[in-house]
Design an enzyme around this catalytic site. Sequence first.
Site, PDB file in Angstrom:
ATOM      1  N   GLU A   1     -10.798   7.278   7.881  1.00 42.07           N
ATOM      2  CA  GLU A   1      -9.915   8.416   8.112  1.00 42.07           C
ATOM      3  C   GLU A   1      -8.557   8.241   7.431  1.00 42.07           C
ATOM      4  OE1 GLU A   1      -7.130   7.523   9.885  1.00 42.07           O
ATOM      5  OE2 GLU A   1      -8.018   5.533  10.122  1.00 42.07           O
TER       6      GLU A   1
ATOM      7  N   LYS B   1     -11.420   0.154  -1.270  1.00 43.83           N
ATOM      8  CA  LYS B   1     -11.492   1.598  -1.380  1.00 43.83           C
ATOM      9  C   LYS B   1     -10.826   1.984  -2.696  1.00 43.83           C
ATOM     10  CE  LYS B   1      -7.596   2.285   1.789  1.00 43.83           C
ATOM     11  NZ  LYS B   1      -7.373   1.067   2.577  1.00 43.83           N
TER      12      LYS B   1
ATOM     13  N   ASP C   1      -2.229   6.615  -3.383  1.00 47.09           N
ATOM     14  CA  ASP C   1      -1.101   5.943  -2.748  1.00 47.09           C
ATOM     15  C   ASP C   1      -0.514   4.854  -3.643  1.00 47.09           C
ATOM     16  OD1 ASP C   1      -3.150   4.089  -2.591  1.00 47.09           O
ATOM     17  OD2 ASP C   1      -2.474   3.295  -0.667  1.00 47.09           O
TER      18      ASP C   1
ATOM     19  N   ASP D   1      -5.577   2.778  -3.728  1.00 46.49           N
ATOM     20  CA  ASP D   1      -6.865   2.753  -3.031  1.00 46.49           C
ATOM     21  C   ASP D   1      -7.077   3.963  -2.123  1.00 46.49           C
ATOM     22  OD1 ASP D   1      -5.068   1.904  -1.135  1.00 46.49           O
ATOM     23  OD2 ASP D   1      -6.076   0.006  -0.692  1.00 46.49           O
ATOM     24  N   ARG D   2      -6.014   4.672  -1.776  1.00 48.03           N
ATOM     25  CA  ARG D   2      -6.187   5.865  -0.933  1.00 48.03           C
ATOM     26  C   ARG D   2      -6.210   7.128  -1.787  1.00 48.03           C
ATOM     27  NH1 ARG D   2      -2.881   5.311   4.615  1.00 48.03           N
ATOM     28  NH2 ARG D   2      -3.439   3.149   5.068  1.00 48.03           N
TER      29      ARG D   2
ATOM     30  N   SER E   1       0.803  -1.212   0.000  1.00 51.53           N
ATOM     31  CA  SER E   1       0.000   0.000   0.000  1.00 51.53           C
ATOM     32  C   SER E   1       0.843   1.274   0.000  1.00 51.53           C
ATOM     33  CB  SER E   1      -0.945  -0.043   1.201  1.00 51.53           C
ATOM     34  OG  SER E   1      -1.837   1.027   1.151  1.00 51.53           O
ATOM     35  N   HIS E   2       0.669   2.089   1.028  1.00 54.98           N
ATOM     36  CA  HIS E   2       1.324   3.397   1.105  1.00 54.98           C
ATOM     37  C   HIS E   2       2.720   3.293   1.698  1.00 54.98           C
ATOM     38  CE1 HIS E   2      -0.723   2.180   4.646  1.00 54.98           C
ATOM     39  NE2 HIS E   2       0.078   2.936   5.366  1.00 54.98           N
TER      40      HIS E   2
ATOM     41  N   THR F   1     -11.577  -0.757  12.036  1.00 48.06           N
ATOM     42  CA  THR F   1     -10.637  -0.359  10.989  1.00 48.06           C
ATOM     43  C   THR F   1     -10.310  -1.548  10.091  1.00 48.06           C
ATOM     44  OG1 THR F   1      -9.678   1.348  12.367  1.00 48.06           O
ATOM     45  CG2 THR F   1      -8.283   0.469  10.618  1.00 48.06           C
TER      46      THR F   1
ATOM     47  N   ASP G   1      -0.815   1.635  -4.088  1.00 44.35           N
ATOM     48  CA  ASP G   1      -1.659   0.670  -4.814  1.00 44.35           C
ATOM     49  C   ASP G   1      -2.978   1.261  -5.293  1.00 44.35           C
ATOM     50  OD1 ASP G   1      -2.486   0.858  -2.156  1.00 44.35           O
ATOM     51  OD2 ASP G   1      -3.374  -1.131  -2.166  1.00 44.35           O
TER      52      ASP G   1
HETATM   53  C1  G16 Z   1      -5.332  -0.500   5.304  1.00 45.68           C
HETATM   54  C2  G16 Z   1      -6.753  -0.931   5.445  1.00 45.68           C
HETATM   55  C3  G16 Z   1      -7.590   0.217   5.911  1.00 45.68           C
HETATM   56  C4  G16 Z   1      -7.026   0.810   7.179  1.00 45.68           C
HETATM   57  C5  G16 Z   1      -5.588   1.189   6.969  1.00 45.68           C
HETATM   58  C6  G16 Z   1      -4.899   1.658   8.224  1.00 45.68           C
HETATM   59  O1  G16 Z   1      -5.236   0.433   4.279  1.00 45.68           O
HETATM   60  O2  G16 Z   1      -7.269  -1.420   4.236  1.00 45.68           O
HETATM   61  O3  G16 Z   1      -8.878  -0.257   6.092  1.00 45.68           O
HETATM   62  O4  G16 Z   1      -7.753   1.930   7.558  1.00 45.68           O
HETATM   63  O5  G16 Z   1      -4.870   0.073   6.495  1.00 45.68           O
HETATM   64  O6  G16 Z   1      -4.832   0.611   9.117  1.00 45.68           O
HETATM   65  P1  G16 Z   1      -3.991   0.718  10.451  1.00 45.68           P
HETATM   66  O7  G16 Z   1      -4.517   1.920  11.159  1.00 45.68           O
HETATM   67  O8  G16 Z   1      -4.241  -0.569  11.150  1.00 45.68           O
HETATM   68  O9  G16 Z   1      -2.545   0.931  10.059  1.00 45.68           O
HETATM   69  P2  G16 Z   1      -4.127   0.281   3.145  1.00 45.68           P
HETATM   70  O10 G16 Z   1      -4.349   1.459   2.239  1.00 45.68           O
HETATM   71  O11 G16 Z   1      -2.823   0.316   3.888  1.00 45.68           O
HETATM   72  O12 G16 Z   1      -4.388  -1.041   2.512  1.00 45.68           O
END
Ligand code: G16
Length: 553
Positions: A376, A388, A288, A292-293, A124-125, A356, A290
């Site tokens: 958030e 997302k 981000d 999705d953000r 992801s990010h 979450t 991948d």
């Molecule tokens: C993932 C999840 C999200 C979550 C985020 C942060 O996002 O898909 O639902 O809100 O992580 O999670 P945490 O607060 O546990 O670090 P992504 O974009 O990283 O796949």
Amino acid sequence: MTPFRGGNVQTVRTSPFEGQRPGTSGLRKKTRVFMHPGYLENFVQSVFDAVRGDAGGDFGAETLVVGGDGRFYNREAVQVIIRMAAANGFRTLLVGRAGILSTPAVSAVIRRRNAFGGLVLSASHNPGGPDEDFGIKYNTRNGGPAPESVTERVYAGTQSITRYLTLEHPDVDLEREGSVRVGETEVVRIDPLEDYTAVMEGLFDFDALREYFASGHRMLFDAMSAVTGPYATHLLEGRLGARAGTVLNGTPLPDFGGHHPDPNLVYAAELVLRMSGREAPDFGAACDGDGDRNLILGRDFFVSPGDSLAVIAEHARDCIPGYREGLAGAARSMPTSTAVDRVAEGLGIKCYETPTGWKFFGNLLDAGLATVCGEESFGTGSNHVREKDGLWAVLCWLSILAKTGRSVEEVVRDHWRRFGRSYYQRHDYEALDAAAADEMMSGVTESLHGLAGTPLAGSRVERADEFGYTDPVDGSTTSRQGVRLFLEDGSRAVLRLSGTGTAGATLRVYLERYRDDGGAGDVEEVLGPLTRGVREMLRLRERFGTDEPTVVT
Ligand code: G16
């Protein structure tokens, strides 16, 4: 049961690795951990073993989708998975050309092509590179991240695994589109843009958006050298006629150009700078690693993710053809600002509060209880896929701007005037000593029952609890999803440890205060007392040497 066909299947002996339990969103580790011989293979085999029963014991009629965000080790991992999926007997494998598929695009492909599931390669990010992060996540037939019932089965498998299945086969040329055979499996290299573009065309009025750009509006989109580069270039510049140069950092790079592909005010600083001043474009956005953000900016104006979700919910029916029937419901993760709750109330629809993790929205979307949802953590989406979707949010905002004729800032200020404003911030304390962070959270949790009535931030704690969730569709329960402190003045603080980090622990402190003041206040000022109160209560400086967060969003 012999689940595999093909002649040259190899059964490779292996033994378990520690720590392969999927977190908030799949398994994320340092890339070198994934490069350790057998590490990726063990996890992939455990996924196949965990879900083979859902395919009736045999993958011979099933299609698997594979793609990733292009980060370092993406291609190698795709080749490993191709051989293993063939050895495990999948009929068809759909692989994004060059191994590329954004996370929402994987979801779109699974759904449109009626696939059994998919493997998403991304952290992801988080940054990419040999010394940075890699990840893998399994998505089910609905196109969404596997629920905990599945990820726990996968984890159990990783703890007792003794063998994985692979084939002797040279690497597949990922640069071309089209079909090749690997063992008895048909491997189809697909255009990563096709399915996703079709889904967007089905939702948005492309003519109206073209008109928006044709009439001279300008935007900047920062792809952060990650996967949305090709998608954004195709959609914004190609299909919608945004001027050339709209997309910044549009070529996906294995190390994201050495940057942190996290679209927030800290890591998207270049975009933030270019969106400031009177000459800045009308609209700015970023996605981000991948895809999705999303980050949404106006000229000298930041839209917080909670407000973005609320504004999209407010305008969806009137501004976006795909939602002209109205919304069935809305959903947000617990720490997300309550702004969308007030829109839902205004629309007369229900707003669900989930733990979450996007996977918790899946059942609500499948059951038609919610149409839009968000978090958030810069995530917004709808029932069009089960992830997302960053570019979807960008197209939502473009549609709102085009239809209302207002600027980003005007749209948000109108919203605050109508609904009031949730002043909101998230403070992250990254790379903390994991044991110390766990101890602190346990201490807070144990003290919860005695907190009601104690003074905090010039007010008093009205109630304090640990969030738990019962899924309204299947009745499954999830506990220990963060500590909540509700104050008598209506403010709220939430504390939880991140489930996506790869080094030490990350403490997230979410601060919110609602005011029906037209939104004119300064967020730092409004949240100041709560911020200081929570830091003191947690004794952050004493425990960790500082109470200054690493990132504020
Ligand atoms: C993932 C999840 C999200 C979550 C985020 C942060 O996002 O898909 O639902 O809100 O992580 O999670 P945490 O607060 O546990 O670090 P992504 O974009 O990283 O796949």
